[in-house]
Design an enzyme around this catalytic site. Structure first.
Site, short mmCIF file in Angstrom:
data_model
loop_
_atom_site.label_atom_id
_atom_site.label_comp_id
_atom_site.label_asym_id
_atom_site.label_seq_id
_atom_site.Cartn_x
_atom_site.Cartn_y
_atom_site.Cartn_z
N LYS A 178 27.64 -6.21 14.71
CA LYS A 178 27.68 -7.67 14.82
C LYS A 178 26.48 -8.24 14.08
CE LYS A 178 30.31 -10.74 16.88
NZ LYS A 178 31.74 -10.65 17.20
N GLY B 188 41.40 -23.97 22.03
CA GLY B 188 40.99 -23.80 20.63
C GLY B 188 41.89 -22.80 19.94
N ASN B 189 41.30 -22.05 19.02
CA ASN B 189 42.07 -21.08 18.24
C ASN B 189 42.85 -20.12 19.14
OD1 ASN B 189 42.46 -18.45 16.88
ND2 ASN B 189 41.67 -19.57 15.13
N GLY C 109 43.16 -20.22 22.74
CA GLY C 109 43.86 -20.85 23.86
C GLY C 109 45.09 -21.66 23.47
P1 NAD Z 1 37.37 -22.17 19.64
O1 NAD Z 1 36.02 -22.71 19.33
O2 NAD Z 1 38.48 -22.34 18.67
O3 NAD Z 1 37.88 -22.82 21.03
C1 NAD Z 1 37.10 -22.84 22.19
C2 NAD Z 1 37.78 -23.73 23.23
O4 NAD Z 1 36.98 -23.70 24.40
C3 NAD Z 1 37.85 -25.20 22.83
O5 NAD Z 1 39.06 -25.76 23.32
C4 NAD Z 1 36.66 -25.81 23.53
O6 NAD Z 1 36.82 -27.21 23.79
C5 NAD Z 1 36.67 -25.01 24.81
N1 NAD Z 1 35.38 -25.04 25.50
C6 NAD Z 1 34.14 -25.01 24.95
N2 NAD Z 1 33.21 -25.13 25.91
C7 NAD Z 1 33.89 -25.20 27.09
C8 NAD Z 1 33.48 -25.36 28.42
N3 NAD Z 1 32.20 -25.46 28.74
N4 NAD Z 1 34.45 -25.39 29.37
C9 NAD Z 1 35.75 -25.31 29.05
N5 NAD Z 1 36.20 -25.19 27.79
C10 NAD Z 1 35.27 -25.14 26.82
O7 NAD Z 1 37.13 -20.64 20.01
P2 NAD Z 1 38.22 -19.47 20.03
O8 NAD Z 1 38.22 -18.81 18.71
O9 NAD Z 1 39.48 -19.99 20.62
O10 NAD Z 1 37.52 -18.46 21.03
C11 NAD Z 1 37.62 -18.61 22.44
C12 NAD Z 1 37.18 -17.33 23.12
O11 NAD Z 1 37.96 -16.25 22.66
C13 NAD Z 1 35.72 -16.94 22.87
O12 NAD Z 1 35.23 -16.32 24.04
C14 NAD Z 1 35.83 -15.90 21.78
O13 NAD Z 1 34.73 -15.01 21.79
C15 NAD Z 1 37.12 -15.21 22.18
N6 NAD Z 1 37.71 -14.50 21.04
C16 NAD Z 1 38.25 -15.21 20.00
C17 NAD Z 1 38.78 -14.51 18.92
C18 NAD Z 1 39.41 -15.24 17.76
O14 NAD Z 1 39.91 -14.55 16.85
N7 NAD Z 1 39.47 -16.56 17.75
C19 NAD Z 1 38.76 -13.10 18.91
C20 NAD Z 1 38.22 -12.40 20.01
C21 NAD Z 1 37.69 -13.14 21.06
#
Ligand code: NAD
Length: 415
Positions: A109, A222-223, A225
């Site tokens: 990382k 987000g991405n 959810g």
């Molecule tokens: P993102 O930034 O696209 O979305 C994050 C979402 O969480 C947004 O809707 C944001 O408003 C919400 N959020 C932020 N702070 C918050 C809070 N305090 N309370 C409630 N909601 C809150 O990020 P993502 O890519 O969707 O990633 C989300 C999670 O999934 C992270 O933990 C990330 O590490 C994990 N993840 C993502 C990927 C990927 O490919 N996108 C891969 C592995 C793990």
């Protein structure tokens, strides 16, 4: 980074996690030694020219937690609070994730300690290119392959790739993943994390014919959810609640997810709470709804000792990394709540990154259908192995996943 009892500890959580595995008999004391520390830690403090002509020193890290199974794989995040402890912890998780999913990668990382909002686009480009100039000797298609993470994206990957190719003097798209498709990125990467989770849930609920009977609450839109919400809705599941940083929205009869997605993303309303299709709830309330399936898809550490007694879901899929604290996990397990662990549940992203790397090495471009078909096969193979071990040894899915991942890394150790 600290020293404890004369022992270098770059990542407290990694130390606790592996010690926990040893206590439960998953690792022997000898094996514990191998996994307790990151193998290689790199830090750089490099000068970058700002638009006004001044210089700023940028602090950056790359941690290669373990490379027993192949080149390192892991994203680079830009965040003002990034430190060695956090990067090491994330590299540790990557090592376990790539191992669990049988990828030919180790875990790594990177991090750059900046708030991207404080910099212009051209300054961010120089910071990104500087990162590659500092670490390029330890990176490469057969050495360690970066990718995007928090606050980094395909444009930043394209700058980093360009810098690397200038240094080595040849085209080398397999140096980095998460690139734009026109620079060698893979189809399907943007939805791959949620897609992988969706394949697992399809399998998990295959006995239930009427998916409308399964109520789901999702934290984060987000991405990860918003895509899992859409996939589950399309498959007939009843998504009753979703939330973002501003709060959540609930409708016991199910939300209209496609209209909600359009409302937030296409009509740029930015938050789910303004949507006129349910009642407003807080993020705390969402986590404690009486639903069949809860999907934390936003942040780590949201289910803890403080709120675990209120959590009523029968099953939890960890789409975010580490949403359940160690204490809360123990309590949920005792109550018989099934937790589909992050190592498995969100591995779709790194699996498709692996496909991107393969396509680049072979100079190929796969169709979206081909990518998704291979993703399904790979993630379900890992899921079945975890299920089998959990049943055979009466372990939770989480412990079974850790055991498979840790044993594979240790099995490849040649000392
Ligand atoms: P993102 O930034 O696209 O979305 C994050 C979402 O969480 C947004 O809707 C944001 O408003 C919400 N959020 C932020 N702070 C918050 C809070 N305090 N309370 C409630 N909601 C809150 O990020 P993502 O890519 O969707 O990633 C989300 C999670 O999934 C992270 O933990 C990330 O590490 C994990 N993840 C993502 C990927 C990927 O490919 N996108 C891969 C592995 C793990």
């Amino acid at each position: 980074m600290i020293y404890l009892e004369n022992e270098l500890v770059a990542c407290q959580k990694c130390k606790l996690e592996v010690e926990g595995m040893a206590e439960k008999g998953i690792l022997t004391p000898q094996e514990l030694k191998i996994l307790k520390h990151p193998r290689r830690i790199l830090e750089a403090n490099y000068p970058v020219r700002m638009d006004d002509g001044s210089l700023k020193i940028i602090t950056a890290f790359r941690v290669q937690y373990n490379l027993n199974l192949g080149p390192g794989k892991g994203g680079i995040r830009f965040h003002p609070e990034v430190d060695l402890d956090e990067v090491s912890e994330l590299a540790f998780t990557m090592a376990l994730k790539t191992s669990l999913t049988q990828l030919p990668f180790g875990g790594a990382k990177g991090g750059v300690r900046i708030d991207p909002k404080d910099f212009s686009e051209s300054e961010l480009e120089r910071i990104s290119r500087g990162y590659v100039r500092e670490f390029w000797k330890f990176l490469g298609p057969k050495t360690d392959i970066p990718a995007p993470d928090v606050n980094t994206n395909s444009k930043i990957m394209a700058w980093m790739l360009d810098e690397y190719e200038k240094i080595v003097g040849e085209k080398s798209p397999a140096f980095i993943t998460g690139k734009p498709v026109e620079d060698g990125g893979s189809e399907g990467r943007d939805k791959s994390t949620a897609m992988g989770a969706f394949y697992i849930l399809q399998e998990e609920y295959k006995e239930i014919e009427n998916k409308k009977d399964i109520s789901v609450a999702i934290q984060g839109f987000g991405n990860a959810g918003s895509v899992i919400a859409e996939l589950l809705d399309e498959a007939g599941f009843k998504v009753v609640a979703v939330s973002d940083v501003s709060g959540g929205i609930y409708n016991k009869d199910g939300l209209d997810i496609s209209s909600l997605k359009k409302f937030v993303y296409e009509e740029k309303n930015h938050s789910v709470i303004l949507f006129d299709g349910g009642e407003e709830i807080t993020n705390g309330e969402l986590l404690t709804l009486d639903v069949d399936l809860l999907i934390p898809a936003a942040l780590g550490g949201v289910i803890t000792r403080e709120n675990v007694d209120e959590v009523k879901a029968g099953k939890i899929l960890e789409l975010a990394n580490g949403p359940i604290s160690v204490e809360a996990e123990k309590i949920l397990e005792e109550r018989g709540v099934v937790i589909i662990p992050d190592l498995l549940a969100n591995a779709g992203g790194v699996i498709v990154s692996y496909f991107e790397w393969l396509q680049n090495l072979d100079n190929e471009h796969w169709s979206l259908e081909e990518v998704n078909e291979k993703l399904k096969e790979k993630i379900l193979l890992a899921y079945k192995k975890v299920k089998e071990l959990s049943e055979k040894e009466n372990l939770s899915l989480k412990k079974a996943a850790y055991k498979i991942a840790a044993k594979r890394i240790i099995g490849a150790e040649k000392v």
